[in-house]
Design an enzyme around this catalytic site. Sequence first.
Site, mmCIF file in Angstrom:
data_model
loop_
_atom_site.group_PDB
_atom_site.id
_atom_site.type_symbol
_atom_site.label_atom_id
_atom_site.label_comp_id
_atom_site.label_asym_id
_atom_site.label_seq_id
_atom_site.Cartn_x
_atom_site.Cartn_y
_atom_site.Cartn_z
ATOM 1 C CB ALA A 141 0.317 -0.436 -0.048
ATOM 2 C CE LYS A 188 -7.757 2.758 -3.574
ATOM 3 N NZ LYS A 188 -8.211 1.613 -4.400
ATOM 4 C CB SER A 218 -14.620 -8.699 -0.673
ATOM 5 O OG SER A 218 -13.508 -9.436 -0.222
ATOM 6 C CG ASP A 254 -0.932 -12.673 -8.696
ATOM 7 O OD1 ASP A 254 -1.009 -11.441 -8.895
ATOM 8 O OD2 ASP A 254 -0.113 -13.181 -7.910
ATOM 9 C CE1 TYR A 286 -6.142 3.842 1.742
ATOM 10 C CE2 TYR A 286 -5.866 5.677 0.221
ATOM 11 C CZ TYR A 286 -6.343 4.413 0.497
ATOM 12 O OH TYR A 286 -7.029 3.711 -0.485
ATOM 13 C CG LEU A 346 -8.495 -9.438 4.235
ATOM 14 C CD1 LEU A 346 -8.430 -10.190 5.563
ATOM 15 C CD2 LEU A 346 -8.358 -10.411 3.075
ATOM 16 N N GLY A 394 -11.474 -9.104 -7.374
ATOM 17 C CA GLY A 394 -11.252 -8.603 -6.015
ATOM 18 C C GLY A 394 -12.097 -9.235 -4.929
HETATM 19 P P1 NAD Z 1 -10.539 -6.696 0.177
HETATM 20 O O1 NAD Z 1 -9.262 -7.062 0.831
HETATM 21 O O2 NAD Z 1 -11.700 -7.569 0.409
HETATM 22 O O3 NAD Z 1 -10.338 -6.516 -1.387
HETATM 23 C C1 NAD Z 1 -9.082 -6.274 -1.988
HETATM 24 C C2 NAD Z 1 -8.908 -7.350 -3.020
HETATM 25 O O4 NAD Z 1 -7.720 -7.126 -3.787
HETATM 26 C C3 NAD Z 1 -8.795 -8.746 -2.388
HETATM 27 O O5 NAD Z 1 -9.777 -9.592 -2.936
HETATM 28 C C4 NAD Z 1 -7.412 -9.185 -2.850
HETATM 29 O O6 NAD Z 1 -7.340 -10.577 -3.091
HETATM 30 C C5 NAD Z 1 -7.272 -8.411 -4.136
HETATM 31 N N1 NAD Z 1 -5.889 -8.405 -4.604
HETATM 32 C C6 NAD Z 1 -4.781 -7.933 -3.979
HETATM 33 N N2 NAD Z 1 -3.687 -8.210 -4.724
HETATM 34 C C7 NAD Z 1 -4.124 -8.841 -5.852
HETATM 35 C C8 NAD Z 1 -3.476 -9.389 -7.001
HETATM 36 N N3 NAD Z 1 -2.143 -9.349 -7.134
HETATM 37 N N4 NAD Z 1 -4.242 -9.982 -7.933
HETATM 38 C C9 NAD Z 1 -5.576 -10.039 -7.813
HETATM 39 N N5 NAD Z 1 -6.258 -9.541 -6.751
HETATM 40 C C10 NAD Z 1 -5.525 -8.968 -5.790
HETATM 41 O O7 NAD Z 1 -10.857 -5.189 0.661
HETATM 42 P P2 NAD Z 1 -11.939 -4.137 0.127
HETATM 43 O O8 NAD Z 1 -12.087 -3.143 1.210
HETATM 44 O O9 NAD Z 1 -13.111 -4.847 -0.396
HETATM 45 O O10 NAD Z 1 -11.150 -3.407 -1.058
HETATM 46 C C11 NAD Z 1 -11.611 -3.387 -2.394
HETATM 47 C C12 NAD Z 1 -11.281 -2.046 -3.035
HETATM 48 O O11 NAD Z 1 -12.010 -1.014 -2.378
HETATM 49 C C13 NAD Z 1 -9.816 -1.643 -2.955
HETATM 50 O O12 NAD Z 1 -9.447 -0.990 -4.152
HETATM 51 C C14 NAD Z 1 -9.827 -0.638 -1.813
HETATM 52 O O13 NAD Z 1 -8.749 0.243 -1.925
HETATM 53 C C15 NAD Z 1 -11.146 0.032 -2.068
HETATM 54 N N6 NAD Z 1 -11.706 0.805 -0.962
HETATM 55 C C16 NAD Z 1 -11.855 0.227 0.279
HETATM 56 C C17 NAD Z 1 -12.401 0.964 1.324
HETATM 57 C C18 NAD Z 1 -12.526 0.379 2.715
HETATM 58 O O14 NAD Z 1 -12.643 1.151 3.658
HETATM 59 N N7 NAD Z 1 -12.538 -0.921 2.884
HETATM 60 C C19 NAD Z 1 -12.836 2.280 1.091
HETATM 61 C C20 NAD Z 1 -12.687 2.826 -0.195
HETATM 62 C C21 NAD Z 1 -12.131 2.074 -1.215
HETATM 63 O O1 0WE Z 2 -7.974 1.250 0.305
HETATM 64 C C1 0WE Z 2 -8.089 0.903 1.463
HETATM 65 C C2 0WE Z 2 -7.281 -0.251 2.003
HETATM 66 C C3 0WE Z 2 -5.969 -0.329 1.304
HETATM 67 C C4 0WE Z 2 -4.987 -1.335 1.808
HETATM 68 C C5 0WE Z 2 -5.053 -1.964 3.025
HETATM 69 C C6 0WE Z 2 -4.071 -2.880 3.378
HETATM 70 C C7 0WE Z 2 -4.049 -3.572 4.702
HETATM 71 C C8 0WE Z 2 -3.314 -4.886 4.639
HETATM 72 C C9 0WE Z 2 -3.934 -1.597 0.975
HETATM 73 N N1 0WE Z 2 -2.969 -2.465 1.303
HETATM 74 C C10 0WE Z 2 -3.027 -3.105 2.470
HETATM 75 N N2 0WE Z 2 -2.004 -3.970 2.778
HETATM 76 C C11 0WE Z 2 -2.060 -4.816 3.832
HETATM 77 O O2 0WE Z 2 -1.107 -5.547 4.104
HETATM 78 N N3 0WE Z 2 -8.946 1.587 2.274
HETATM 79 C C12 0WE Z 2 -9.609 2.762 1.764
HETATM 80 C C13 0WE Z 2 -9.178 1.247 3.695
HETATM 81 C C14 0WE Z 2 -8.234 2.056 4.512
HETATM 82 O O3 0WE Z 2 -6.958 1.677 4.680
HETATM 83 C C15 0WE Z 2 -6.335 2.636 5.451
HETATM 84 C C16 0WE Z 2 -7.253 3.639 5.769
HETATM 85 C C17 0WE Z 2 -8.475 3.280 5.166
HETATM 86 C C18 0WE Z 2 -9.745 4.042 5.200
HETATM 87 C C19 0WE Z 2 -5.015 2.706 5.884
HETATM 88 C C20 0WE Z 2 -4.636 3.774 6.678
HETATM 89 C C21 0WE Z 2 -5.532 4.768 7.007
HETATM 90 C C22 0WE Z 2 -6.847 4.711 6.559
#
Ligand code: NAD
Ligand code: 0WE
Length: 254
Positions: free
Chosen positions: A94, A161, A18, A63, A154, A193, A12
């Site tokens: 998503a 989740k 990230s 992937d 969300y 991102l 990831g």
């Molecule tokens: P991020 O976009 O940096 O990380 C998401 C990763 O998923 C990316 O590296 C992307 O390349 C990878 N990914 C997506 N499709 C893939 C595939 N087919 N194969 C391999 N990798 C794939 O964003 P992040 O915020 O670091 O998210 C990491 C995790 O943390 C996610 O599960 C997200 O739901 C969770 N999360 C994020 C937040 C937030 O607010 N950013 C809060 C709670 C939980």
């Molecule tokens: O898990 C997440 C992010 C999940 C996510 C974000 C994207 C944006 C770009 C999954 N898929 C995509 N697809 C894309 O094309 N979070 C916890 C961060 C997050 O995302 C939200 C939140 C929060 C917090 C989306 C809506 C409302 C709140």
Amino acid sequence: MTEGQKTAVIFGLANKRSIAWAIAQKLSAAGWRLGIAYMNERLGLEAKDLIAELPGADGFMCDLTQDDQVARVFEEFKEKYGVIHGLVHSVGFAPPDELKKPFVETSREGFRIAHDISVYSLIAVSRGAMPLMASGGGIVTLTYFGSEKVVPNYNVMGVAKAALEATVRYLAFDLGPKAIRVNAISAGPIKSLAARGIANFSDMLRAQAERAPLKRTVDPGEVGSTAAFLLSDAASGITGETIYVDCGYNIMGF
Ligand code: NAD
Ligand code: 0WE
């Protein structure tokens, strides 16, 4: 490799924002040797520069929607490391439309993709890691509060989740006899991102900081250090749990 050094693989990493990067930095500082996987060549461009910053870390491409790529990357881990002790799954996706339209409009394909990438992939990598975790180990994934209470927009990610957290419990039951622990970290919102382009994300961060007992948003380093704890022997009695790293936001009723 240093004698007694433990090895973890991380899925990831996309860029320096990230959560996977914050976790990698904390694990590296705690002395872990790391294998870090990115999704494709495009993301690899930025990921490789980051990986080069960590002593002894190697990059891998995978992937997670492709069974042959999952099988291949675990062959590569086996070849390179033999035994691994930790796995971090920091992956979720998503289709962007699904996070904009009303939840009731969720498409069959959007639902499938969200669950395939955000939930099934944890089962796939846990199965891949199992034979390599010969001396036991830890698995950590990332979840969010939108699994248990409604967070507008969300949408299908909240449902995914919820399934992810249940998956953690079923994996913990299956892998427990092999001394492999499986846990989730429920992180508060972080500007990565995956958060970019989400409408009103800055408002969400502000509301979070206002309502959370600690009166601030979470720092990615705090998620990183919690992951390092969960993979360490200090957490040897913890499995199947969801640990909140959200400045206390989830405990509030009003
Ligand atoms: P991020 O976009 O940096 O990380 C998401 C990763 O998923 C990316 O590296 C992307 O390349 C990878 N990914 C997506 N499709 C893939 C595939 N087919 N194969 C391999 N990798 C794939 O964003 P992040 O915020 O670091 O998210 C990491 C995790 O943390 C996610 O599960 C997200 O739901 C969770 N999360 C994020 C937040 C937030 O607010 N950013 C809060 C709670 C939980
Ligand atoms: O898990 C997440 C992010 C999940 C996510 C974000 C994207 C944006 C770009 C999954 N898929 C995509 N697809 C894309 O094309 N979070 C916890 C961060 C997050 O995302 C939200 C939140 C929060 C917090 C989306 C809506 C409302 C709140």
